[in-house]
Scaffold this active site. Structure first.
Site, PDB file in Angstrom:
ATOM      1  N   ALA A  27       2.123 -10.771   0.463  1.00 40.31           N
ATOM      2  CA  ALA A  27       2.667 -11.683  -0.689  1.00 40.31           C
ATOM      3  C   ALA A  27       3.370 -12.006  -1.198  1.00 40.31           C
ATOM      4  O   ALA A  27       4.535 -12.096  -1.266  1.00 40.31           O
ATOM      5  CB  ALA A  27       1.210 -13.090  -1.222  1.00 40.31           C
ATOM      6  N   GLU A 162      -8.858   0.110  -9.991  1.00 43.26           N
ATOM      7  CA  GLU A 162      -8.790  -1.386 -10.590  1.00 43.26           C
ATOM      8  C   GLU A 162      -9.641  -2.359 -10.508  1.00 43.26           C
ATOM      9  O   GLU A 162      -9.317  -3.367 -10.675  1.00 43.26           O
ATOM     10  CB  GLU A 162      -8.134  -1.695  -8.749  1.00 43.26           C
ATOM     11  CG  GLU A 162      -7.406  -0.675  -8.491  1.00 43.26           C
ATOM     12  CD  GLU A 162      -5.898  -0.807  -8.938  1.00 43.26           C
ATOM     13  OE1 GLU A 162      -4.901  -2.524  -8.922  1.00 43.26           O
ATOM     14  OE2 GLU A 162      -4.239   0.445  -8.738  1.00 43.26           O
ATOM     15  N   HIS A 230      -7.434  -4.839  -2.603  1.00 44.11           N
ATOM     16  CA  HIS A 230      -8.070  -5.136  -3.180  1.00 44.11           C
ATOM     17  C   HIS A 230     -10.085  -4.942  -2.521  1.00 44.11           C
ATOM     18  O   HIS A 230      -9.482  -6.298  -1.557  1.00 44.11           O
ATOM     19  CB  HIS A 230      -8.285  -5.112  -4.385  1.00 44.11           C
ATOM     20  CG  HIS A 230      -7.233  -5.472  -5.390  1.00 44.11           C
ATOM     21  ND1 HIS A 230      -6.251  -5.832  -6.192  1.00 44.11           N
ATOM     22  CD2 HIS A 230      -7.010  -3.807  -5.831  1.00 44.11           C
ATOM     23  CE1 HIS A 230      -5.665  -5.120  -6.967  1.00 44.11           C
ATOM     24  NE2 HIS A 230      -6.106  -3.580  -6.980  1.00 44.11           N
ATOM     25  N   CYS A 347      -9.340 -13.147  -8.512  1.00 44.35           N
ATOM     26  CA  CYS A 347      -7.990 -12.042  -9.133  1.00 44.35           C
ATOM     27  C   CYS A 347      -8.152 -12.453 -10.636  1.00 44.35           C
ATOM     28  O   CYS A 347      -8.104 -11.940 -11.710  1.00 44.35           O
ATOM     29  CB  CYS A 347      -6.723 -11.825  -8.509  1.00 44.35           C
ATOM     30  SG  CYS A 347      -6.990 -11.066  -6.812  1.00 44.35           S
TER      31      CYS A 347
HETATM   32  O1  SUG Z   1      -2.260  -6.174  -8.379  1.00 44.91           O
HETATM   33  N1  SUG Z   1      -0.370  -8.847  -7.826  1.00 44.91           N
HETATM   34  C1  SUG Z   1      -1.263  -7.960  -8.501  1.00 44.91           C
HETATM   35  C2  SUG Z   1      -1.812  -9.029  -7.464  1.00 44.91           C
HETATM   36  C3  SUG Z   1      -3.419  -8.450  -8.013  1.00 44.91           C
HETATM   37  C4  SUG Z   1      -4.713  -9.244  -7.325  1.00 44.91           C
HETATM   38  N2  SUG Z   1      -5.556  -8.969  -7.441  1.00 44.91           N
HETATM   39  C5  SUG Z   1      -6.662  -8.777  -7.471  1.00 44.91           C
HETATM   40  N3  SUG Z   1      -6.826  -8.700  -6.095  1.00 44.91           N
HETATM   41  N4  SUG Z   1      -8.234  -9.182  -8.034  1.00 44.91           N
HETATM   42  C6  SUG Z   1      -1.026  -6.723  -7.441  1.00 44.91           C
HETATM   43  O2  SUG Z   1      -0.513  -6.364  -6.621  1.00 44.91           O
HETATM   44  C7  SUG Z   1       2.919  -8.679  -7.971  1.00 44.91           C
HETATM   45  C8  SUG Z   1       3.849  -8.001  -9.157  1.00 44.91           C
HETATM   46  C9  SUG Z   1       4.969  -8.251  -8.417  1.00 44.91           C
HETATM   47  O3  SUG Z   1       5.556  -7.644  -6.871  1.00 44.91           O
HETATM   48  O4  SUG Z   1       5.771  -9.386  -8.990  1.00 44.91           O
HETATM   49  C10 SUG Z   1       1.273  -7.970  -8.498  1.00 44.91           C
HETATM   50  O5  SUG Z   1       1.492  -6.854  -9.584  1.00 44.91           O
END
Ligand code: SUG
Length: 418
Positions: A27, A162, A230, A347
């Protein structure tokens, strides 16, 4: 002393944007360069917290970090005004909103010293997340300063950690000893595996967990390759229930057998790939849900609205709650702005099982406090941030003022510089 589960949600910061910083997070990659809506994003998060309150749950918050992170840029020999576009984006990310990546938490009933142990996550795999931990640690030290807790620093690099996104706890009830499950990845495909086994083992040792009630489980390479960066994108656990995709784990039979041996009452609800493919699981984020125990009984699955759009996933869920199982209710929430960066309801929250009386009350919220937070957001958060705005924002003083207004409202001004 009453131990309950508290969800601490990360309040979405005023710099929320889409910079495509996370390889393997489909995404985030897809939405790179899109216009973002920080005010709407924060309001969606607040609305989700209101849903938790309505379900009768105790709710906490974690605060946005100072962004762009001038201290991190200084260590790299530059400034917010002088940084390259890439470094600037990495310094400005509001990624601390995803509190499931803030820390790993082992509640008191599981630990050798009977205290709740927290390890702040180092997040070393992604540059934009690798500088989160000092500000997170500061907040954890404040929120959990009571002797009921032990707050640890990060596991040293290069061992990637993480946090709770790769950690599940199964137990007869939150206040009883549980089985802690650490899910790690091994790089085998196109995307990095972010959780290293060595980091998980270090945390288990530091938290004083009983090896007989601790499992280390490998995430399936197919899940990582499908975009499950994750484990919480393909599995969720609450008390005695594990809800997992059939292809979440490399050796599910060994994992399920180990779990059943340690917790015979465990209920494993496996979603077959024939009903929901890995691609559909990642597209719907149906597992990136809060599976919570309702005070009135039964469990609720708080999941993203997007799950409605993936036909087979939704049909499968409706059949699940229509049955006689432990999950009685599905509660869709709109966290679209976060979802577009790969962050669903799970998340956005860090679960801590503890006595609420031992938490610094400034980090706990009720409906009235959420109203006050929403008023600050409405007044100070930018409505929209376009990809071309980044070049001119520099130190982004409006974002710093917005954050300061929130910290003043919550009497947390000691966090202004950290
Ligand atoms: O680390 N997205 C985060 C999403 C984290 C989701 N957390 C869990 N699944 N628990 C990541 O990938 C995107 C930021 C950007 O591209 O601007 C980002 O960091």
């Amino acid at each position: 002393m009453t131990l309950v589960e508290i969800n601490f949600d990360g309040i979405v910061g005023p710099t929320h944007n889409y910079a495509g910083l996370s390889l393997g997070n489909l995404a985030a990659t897809r939405n790179a360069g899109r216009e973002s809506f920080p005010r709407a994003a924060a309001m969606e998060g607040i609305a989700k917290m209101r849903v938790n309150l309505r379900l009768g749950l105790v709710q906490g918050v974690l605060l946005p970090h100072p962004r762009p992170d001038a201290r991190w840029l200084a260590a790299l020999g530059t400034t917010p005004a002088g940084a390259t576009p890439t470094l600037w984006a990495q310094a400005a990310s509001a990624s601390a909103m995803w509190a499931a990546n803030a820390a790993t938490v082992s509640p008191a009933p599981d630990t050798a010293d009977g205290r709740c142990q927290l390890s702040v996550a180092n997040l070393v795999t992604m540059p934009h997340r690798s500088h989160e931990w000092p500000a997170t640690l500061r907040q954890l030290q404040l929120a959990f300063g009571d002797p009921a807790f032990v707050v640890h620093g990060p596991v040293p690099p290069p061992f990637g950690d993480e946090g709770a996104a790769n950690h599940m706890r199964l137990c007869p009830a939150h206040d009883r000893p549980g089985v802690e499950v650490f899910v790690f990845g091994e790089s085998a495909g196109p995307f990095p595996a972010r959780q290293h086994r060595s980091a998980s083992e270090a945390i288990a040792r530091r938290h004083g967990l009983d090896p007989a009630r601790t499992l280390f489980v490998r995430q399936s390479p197919a899940a990582i390759a499908a975009g499950a960066f994750h484990n919480d994108v393909v599995a969720v656990a609450n008390e005695g229930v594990l809800l997992a995709h059939e292809q979440a784990f490399a050796d599910k039979e060994a994992f399920y057998a180990g779990l059943r041996e340690r917790l015979p009452s465990v209920q494993i609800i496996e979603v077959p790939a024939a009903a929901v493919s890995l691609a559909e699981a990642v597209a719907s984020y149906l597992f990136n849900a809060q599976l919570v125990t309702r005070p009135a009984g039964g469990m609720a699955l708080v999941l993203p609205d997007e799950a409605r759009g993936v036909g087979r996933a939704w049909a499968w869920l409706e059949a699940l709650v229509a049955g006689n199982g432990p999950i009685r209710e599905i509660v869709p929430v709109d966290v679209r702005q976060s979802m577009a960066n790969g962050g669903g309801p799970a998340c956005l929250r860090l679960r801590v099982v503890c006595d609420p009386a031992t938490v610094d009350p400034r980090f706990l919220v009720d409906a009235g406090k959420l109203d006050r937070i929403a008023a600050v957001v409405a007044k100070h958060w930018p409505e929209r941030v376009g990809p071309d705005d980044h070049a001119t924002l520099g130190a982004w003083p409006a974002a710093a003022q917005a954050r300061q207004a929130l910290l003043e409202e919550l009497a947390l001004v000691e966090l202004i510089d950290s």
